[in-house]
Design an enzyme around this catalytic site. Structure first.
Site, PDB file in Angstrom:
ATOM      1  N   GLY A  52       0.781  -1.243   0.000  1.00 20.83           N
ATOM      2  CA  GLY A  52       0.000   0.000   0.000  1.00 20.83           C
ATOM      3  C   GLY A  52       0.806   1.282   0.000  1.00 20.83           C
ATOM      4  O   GLY A  52       0.268   2.363   0.211  1.00 20.83           O
ATOM      5  N   SER A  63       1.817   8.057   2.090  1.00 21.80           N
ATOM      6  CA  SER A  63       0.981   6.878   2.365  1.00 21.80           C
ATOM      7  C   SER A  63       1.105   6.412   3.813  1.00 21.80           C
ATOM      8  O   SER A  63       2.203   6.411   4.389  1.00 21.80           O
ATOM      9  CB  SER A  63       1.395   5.708   1.469  1.00 21.80           C
ATOM     10  OG  SER A  63       1.157   5.986   0.124  1.00 21.80           O
ATOM     11  N   ILE A  64      -0.010   5.956   4.352  1.00 22.30           N
ATOM     12  CA  ILE A  64       0.007   5.379   5.704  1.00 22.30           C
ATOM     13  C   ILE A  64       0.961   4.179   5.733  1.00 22.30           C
ATOM     14  O   ILE A  64       1.702   3.981   6.697  1.00 22.30           O
ATOM     15  CB  ILE A  64      -1.426   4.966   6.117  1.00 22.30           C
ATOM     16  CG1 ILE A  64      -2.310   6.219   6.252  1.00 22.30           C
ATOM     17  CG2 ILE A  64      -1.401   4.174   7.420  1.00 22.30           C
ATOM     18  CD1 ILE A  64      -3.783   5.946   6.466  1.00 22.30           C
ATOM     19  N   ASP A  93      -0.899  -5.601  -8.157  1.00 25.23           N
ATOM     20  CA  ASP A  93      -2.249  -5.081  -8.347  1.00 25.23           C
ATOM     21  C   ASP A  93      -3.144  -6.229  -7.921  1.00 25.23           C
ATOM     22  O   ASP A  93      -3.161  -7.278  -8.582  1.00 25.23           O
ATOM     23  CB  ASP A  93      -2.477  -4.699  -9.812  1.00 25.23           C
ATOM     24  CG  ASP A  93      -3.895  -4.191 -10.039  1.00 25.23           C
ATOM     25  OD1 ASP A  93      -4.792  -4.481  -9.209  1.00 25.23           O
ATOM     26  OD2 ASP A  93      -4.118  -3.517 -11.057  1.00 25.23           O
ATOM     27  N   VAL A  94      -3.865  -6.055  -6.830  1.00 25.25           N
ATOM     28  CA  VAL A  94      -4.621  -7.191  -6.279  1.00 25.25           C
ATOM     29  C   VAL A  94      -5.719  -7.677  -7.226  1.00 25.25           C
ATOM     30  O   VAL A  94      -6.266  -8.757  -7.035  1.00 25.25           O
ATOM     31  CB  VAL A  94      -5.232  -6.872  -4.887  1.00 25.25           C
ATOM     32  CG1 VAL A  94      -4.149  -6.704  -3.839  1.00 25.25           C
ATOM     33  CG2 VAL A  94      -6.143  -5.651  -4.948  1.00 25.25           C
ATOM     34  N   ILE A 152      -4.510  -0.897   1.749  1.00 26.77           N
ATOM     35  CA  ILE A 152      -5.060  -0.540   0.438  1.00 26.77           C
ATOM     36  C   ILE A 152      -6.582  -0.498   0.502  1.00 26.77           C
ATOM     37  O   ILE A 152      -7.214  -1.196   1.283  1.00 26.77           O
ATOM     38  CB  ILE A 152      -4.622  -1.531  -0.670  1.00 26.77           C
ATOM     39  CG1 ILE A 152      -5.197  -2.937  -0.430  1.00 26.77           C
ATOM     40  CG2 ILE A 152      -3.105  -1.611  -0.752  1.00 26.77           C
ATOM     41  CD1 ILE A 152      -4.949  -3.907  -1.562  1.00 26.77           C
ATOM     42  N   TYR A 179     -18.319   9.444   3.134  1.00 28.78           N
ATOM     43  CA  TYR A 179     -17.542   8.200   3.198  1.00 28.78           C
ATOM     44  C   TYR A 179     -18.287   7.048   2.501  1.00 28.78           C
ATOM     45  O   TYR A 179     -17.681   6.111   1.993  1.00 28.78           O
ATOM     46  CB  TYR A 179     -17.178   7.850   4.647  1.00 28.78           C
ATOM     47  CG  TYR A 179     -15.936   6.983   4.740  1.00 28.78           C
ATOM     48  CD1 TYR A 179     -14.728   7.401   4.200  1.00 28.78           C
ATOM     49  CD2 TYR A 179     -15.975   5.737   5.347  1.00 28.78           C
ATOM     50  CE1 TYR A 179     -13.593   6.605   4.262  1.00 28.78           C
ATOM     51  CE2 TYR A 179     -14.842   4.934   5.426  1.00 28.78           C
ATOM     52  CZ  TYR A 179     -13.666   5.376   4.870  1.00 28.78           C
ATOM     53  OH  TYR A 179     -12.542   4.581   4.931  1.00 28.78           O
ATOM     54  N   LYS A 232     -15.501  -0.957   5.113  1.00 23.98           N
ATOM     55  CA  LYS A 232     -14.664  -0.981   6.326  1.00 23.98           C
ATOM     56  C   LYS A 232     -15.373  -1.741   7.458  1.00 23.98           C
ATOM     57  O   LYS A 232     -14.717  -2.384   8.282  1.00 23.98           O
ATOM     58  CB  LYS A 232     -14.314   0.441   6.775  1.00 23.98           C
ATOM     59  CG  LYS A 232     -13.427   1.221   5.798  1.00 23.98           C
ATOM     60  CD  LYS A 232     -12.068   0.591   5.569  1.00 23.98           C
ATOM     61  CE  LYS A 232     -11.116   1.543   4.845  1.00 23.98           C
ATOM     62  NZ  LYS A 232      -9.894   0.859   4.375  1.00 23.98           N
ATOM     63  N   THR A 277      -3.877  11.918   2.297  1.00 32.48           N
ATOM     64  CA  THR A 277      -3.126  11.038   1.400  1.00 32.48           C
ATOM     65  C   THR A 277      -3.780  11.066   0.022  1.00 32.48           C
ATOM     66  O   THR A 277      -4.820  11.695  -0.163  1.00 32.48           O
ATOM     67  CB  THR A 277      -3.172   9.586   1.910  1.00 32.48           C
ATOM     68  OG1 THR A 277      -4.543   9.180   1.931  1.00 32.48           O
ATOM     69  CG2 THR A 277      -2.585   9.466   3.308  1.00 32.48           C
ATOM     70  N   ALA A 321      -5.328   8.569  -1.482  1.00 30.38           N
ATOM     71  CA  ALA A 321      -6.643   7.919  -1.412  1.00 30.38           C
ATOM     72  C   ALA A 321      -7.683   8.903  -0.860  1.00 30.38           C
ATOM     73  O   ALA A 321      -8.820   8.960  -1.334  1.00 30.38           O
ATOM     74  CB  ALA A 321      -6.571   6.674  -0.530  1.00 30.38           C
TER      75      ALA A 321
HETATM   76  N1  LIG Z   1      -6.138   8.754   4.586  1.00 32.74           N
HETATM   77  C1  LIG Z   1      -7.018   8.583   5.541  1.00 32.74           C
HETATM   78  O1  LIG Z   1      -7.600   9.541   6.053  1.00 32.74           O
HETATM   79  C2  LIG Z   1      -7.330   7.210   6.050  1.00 32.74           C
HETATM   80  C3  LIG Z   1      -7.930   7.066   7.306  1.00 32.74           C
HETATM   81  C4  LIG Z   1      -8.222   5.788   7.782  1.00 32.74           C
HETATM   82  C5  LIG Z   1      -7.916   4.686   7.001  1.00 32.74           C
HETATM   83  N2  LIG Z   1      -7.330   4.860   5.768  1.00 32.74           N
HETATM   84  C6  LIG Z   1      -7.026   3.646   4.993  1.00 32.74           C
HETATM   85  O2  LIG Z   1      -5.617   3.512   4.898  1.00 32.74           O
HETATM   86  C7  LIG Z   1      -5.315   2.709   3.767  1.00 32.74           C
HETATM   87  C8  LIG Z   1      -4.209   3.362   2.966  1.00 32.74           C
HETATM   88  O3  LIG Z   1      -4.643   4.550   2.359  1.00 32.74           O
HETATM   89  P1  LIG Z   1      -3.806   5.896   2.378  1.00 32.74           P
HETATM   90  O4  LIG Z   1      -4.672   6.919   2.986  1.00 32.74           O
HETATM   91  O5  LIG Z   1      -2.454   5.672   2.885  1.00 32.74           O
HETATM   92  O6  LIG Z   1      -3.762   6.277   0.824  1.00 32.74           O
HETATM   93  P2  LIG Z   1      -2.730   5.890  -0.339  1.00 32.74           P
HETATM   94  O7  LIG Z   1      -3.364   6.388  -1.598  1.00 32.74           O
HETATM   95  O8  LIG Z   1      -1.378   6.360  -0.026  1.00 32.74           O
HETATM   96  O9  LIG Z   1      -2.747   4.308  -0.295  1.00 32.74           O
HETATM   97  C9  LIG Z   1      -3.767   3.541  -0.888  1.00 32.74           C
HETATM   98  C10 LIG Z   1      -3.060   2.375  -1.551  1.00 32.74           C
HETATM   99  O10 LIG Z   1      -4.006   1.472  -2.093  1.00 32.74           O
HETATM  100  C11 LIG Z   1      -3.387   0.916  -3.228  1.00 32.74           C
HETATM  101  N3  LIG Z   1      -4.315   0.236  -4.118  1.00 32.74           N
HETATM  102  C12 LIG Z   1      -5.485   0.671  -4.635  1.00 32.74           C
HETATM  103  N4  LIG Z   1      -5.975  -0.249  -5.490  1.00 32.74           N
HETATM  104  C13 LIG Z   1      -5.112  -1.289  -5.502  1.00 32.74           C
HETATM  105  C14 LIG Z   1      -5.041  -2.536  -6.182  1.00 32.74           C
HETATM  106  N5  LIG Z   1      -5.966  -2.901  -7.074  1.00 32.74           N
HETATM  107  N6  LIG Z   1      -3.995  -3.355  -5.936  1.00 32.74           N
HETATM  108  C15 LIG Z   1      -3.033  -3.016  -5.060  1.00 32.74           C
HETATM  109  N7  LIG Z   1      -3.027  -1.839  -4.394  1.00 32.74           N
HETATM  110  C16 LIG Z   1      -4.051  -0.992  -4.619  1.00 32.74           C
HETATM  111  C17 LIG Z   1      -2.742   2.115  -3.908  1.00 32.74           C
HETATM  112  O11 LIG Z   1      -1.770   1.706  -4.843  1.00 32.74           O
HETATM  113  C18 LIG Z   1      -2.147   2.815  -2.704  1.00 32.74           C
HETATM  114  O12 LIG Z   1      -0.831   2.379  -2.469  1.00 32.74           O
HETATM  115  C19 LIG Z   1      -6.618   2.501   3.024  1.00 32.74           C
HETATM  116  O13 LIG Z   1      -7.180   1.264   3.417  1.00 32.74           O
HETATM  117  C20 LIG Z   1      -7.484   3.629   3.565  1.00 32.74           C
HETATM  118  O14 LIG Z   1      -8.868   3.367   3.456  1.00 32.74           O
HETATM  119  C21 LIG Z   1      -7.019   6.091   5.295  1.00 32.74           C
END
Ligand SMILES: NC(=O)c1ccc[n+]([C@@H]2O[C@H](COP(=O)([O-])OP(=O)(O)OC[C@H]3O[C@@H](n4cnc5c(N)ncnc54)[C@H](O)[C@@H]3O)[C@@H](O)[C@H]2O)c1
Length: 351
Positions: free
Chosen positions: A110, A116-117, A161-162, A189, A252, A259, A290, A292
């Site tokens: 991810g 990215s987180i 890519d999942v 992800i 959301y 989720k 981020t 996403a």
């Molecule tokens: N940003 C926020 O506020 C927040 C808060 C809570 C939870 N989250 C969750 O944290 C997680 C990471 O998101 P983020 O905010 O770091 O954003 P990010 O965009 O940095 O990361 C999202 C990742 O998902 C990957 N992804 C999407 N489709 C994919 C696929 N088909 N195959 C493989 N990888 C795929 C992307 O390549 C990316 O690396 C997610 O599950 C998101 O829902 C985010």
């Protein structure tokens, strides 16, 4: 940062040639002191300010090792410059003395970029001594992820890519052949097509629903399935969730439904895998800007609200998420499982 400006000088302090084994080259770029050492059998190191950034073991000879490590240095400097321009920070891992996760091997899925987180998690795990495998979505993402993987000294860097058949299996097969085990996995992800994410839940199409749940939830279940045989001595599985699973959070939408399913899956997996010493957690960070998150309308309002309402009166950072996640991977947390851990400054306890 162009490497043409980097002037590598051979370190005359070392006896080079005639019986010497290791040759060292030094360069100074801005505040950074870079050093590359290379041995005739093709092993070499790149150090930046004394910290090892890369360790190459399998080059053909000294010349090839030097060329490869120069490339790593180039990536390092380029990423650092890009990162400086964007955020005023550099790609640096936190310096931690106690390597509490030394010997552990983990997969991080991810990382899209240095916001990215998953990158926050990777930094914390690596700083605590764990060795990491890293994936990137596709060729477009590769150029952003590769320099970060290099800073992590990740020995396994693979496309994932999942939704592409066989890629998830290939990653776990590689881990099995290189490490023969896995101690932790970070699934960070999520994806929902724009029409599904930005529309009402009541209107979501079957296709939009299936894609959202497939990428954002089922893949975690499948990764747990693939990780299980590699966690013969136990391990920890993590996924990222959000408070919108519990409460209706404006904008959301269908991701909240995904989720909720994900958090439930965490509990079932924890119950099923617990007897094998495999622990399973959902990590629930507060909002973070981020890539996403940029798909969620009015995200700035969500950030403002989080800051104002959280008892800590503070937004969380990816580093806050990283260290808390790393703690749960430590053996000291061996009797904590099935948890949804909020890293949100206490937001979720407030009315
Ligand atoms: N940003 C926020 O506020 C927040 C808060 C809570 C939870 N989250 C969750 O944290 C997680 C990471 O998101 P983020 O905010 O770091 O954003 P990010 O965009 O940095 O990361 C999202 C990742 O998902 C990957 N992804 C999407 N489709 C994919 C696929 N088909 N195959 C493989 N990888 C795929 C992307 O390549 C990316 O690396 C997610 O599950 C998101 O829902 C985010």
């Amino acid at each position: 940062m162009s490497m043409s400006k980097v002037d590598w000088k051979s370190n005359d302090q070392l006896a080079i040639g005639k019986g010497a084994t290791v040759q060292e080259f030094m360069a100074t770029v801005g505040m950074d002191k870079l050093a590359i050492d290379v041995a005739p059998w093709g092993e070499g190191h790149l150090r930046v300010n004394g910290r090892e950034v890369a360790h190459l073991k399998d080059a053909k000879d000294r010349r090839q090792a030097f060329r490869e490590l120069k490339k790593v240095a180039e990536h390092y400097l380029q990423t650092k410059t890009a990162s400086f321009e964007k955020t005023g920070n550099s790609v640096k891992l936190p310096a931690v003395k106690a390597k509490l996760l030394e010997g552990k091997k983990g997969l991080i899925v991810g990382i899209a970029n240095d916001q990215s987180i998953a990158w926050g998690c990777a930094k914390a795990f690596r700083a605590l001594g764990a060795e990491l495998a890293v994936t990137y979505l596709n060729d477009k993402a590769k150029k952003y992820v590769e320099p970060l993987a290099q800073a992590l000294e990740a020995p396994i860097v693979m496309p994932l890519d999942v939704r592409a058949a066989g890629q998830m299996e290939a990653v776990f097969e590689k881990i099995a052949s290189v490490w023969g085990k896995l101690d932790f996995l970070v699934h960070s992800i999520a994806f929902s097509p724009k029409e599904a994410l930005q529309g009402r839940v009541v209107d979501v199409s079957r296709e939009g629903f299936l894609t959202t749940l497939d990428v954002s939830c089922w893949t975690f279940i499948r990764m747990a399935h693939l990780a299980e045989p590699l966690m013969r001595k136990g391990g920890t599985l993590f996924t990222m969730t959000y408070y919108g699973s519990q409460m209706v959070v404006k904008n959301y939408n269908i991701m909240g439904v995904a989720k909720a399913a994900l958090e439930s899956a965490v509990r079932y997996l924890a119950a099923e895998l617990g007897p094998k010493g495999i622990r399973v957690h959902a990590i629930s960070p507060g909002p973070l800007a981020t890539r996403a998150a940029s798909g969620i309308p009015e995200f700035d309002a969500l950030l403002d609200k989080a800051k104002a309402k959280a008892p800590a009166r503070s937004l969380v950072s990816i580093d806050d998420v990283g260290v808390a996640t790393a703690f749960l991977a430590h053996d000291a947390a061996r009797l904590i499982t099935g948890e949804t851990l909020y890293i949100d400054g206490g937001y979720h306890i407030m009315d």
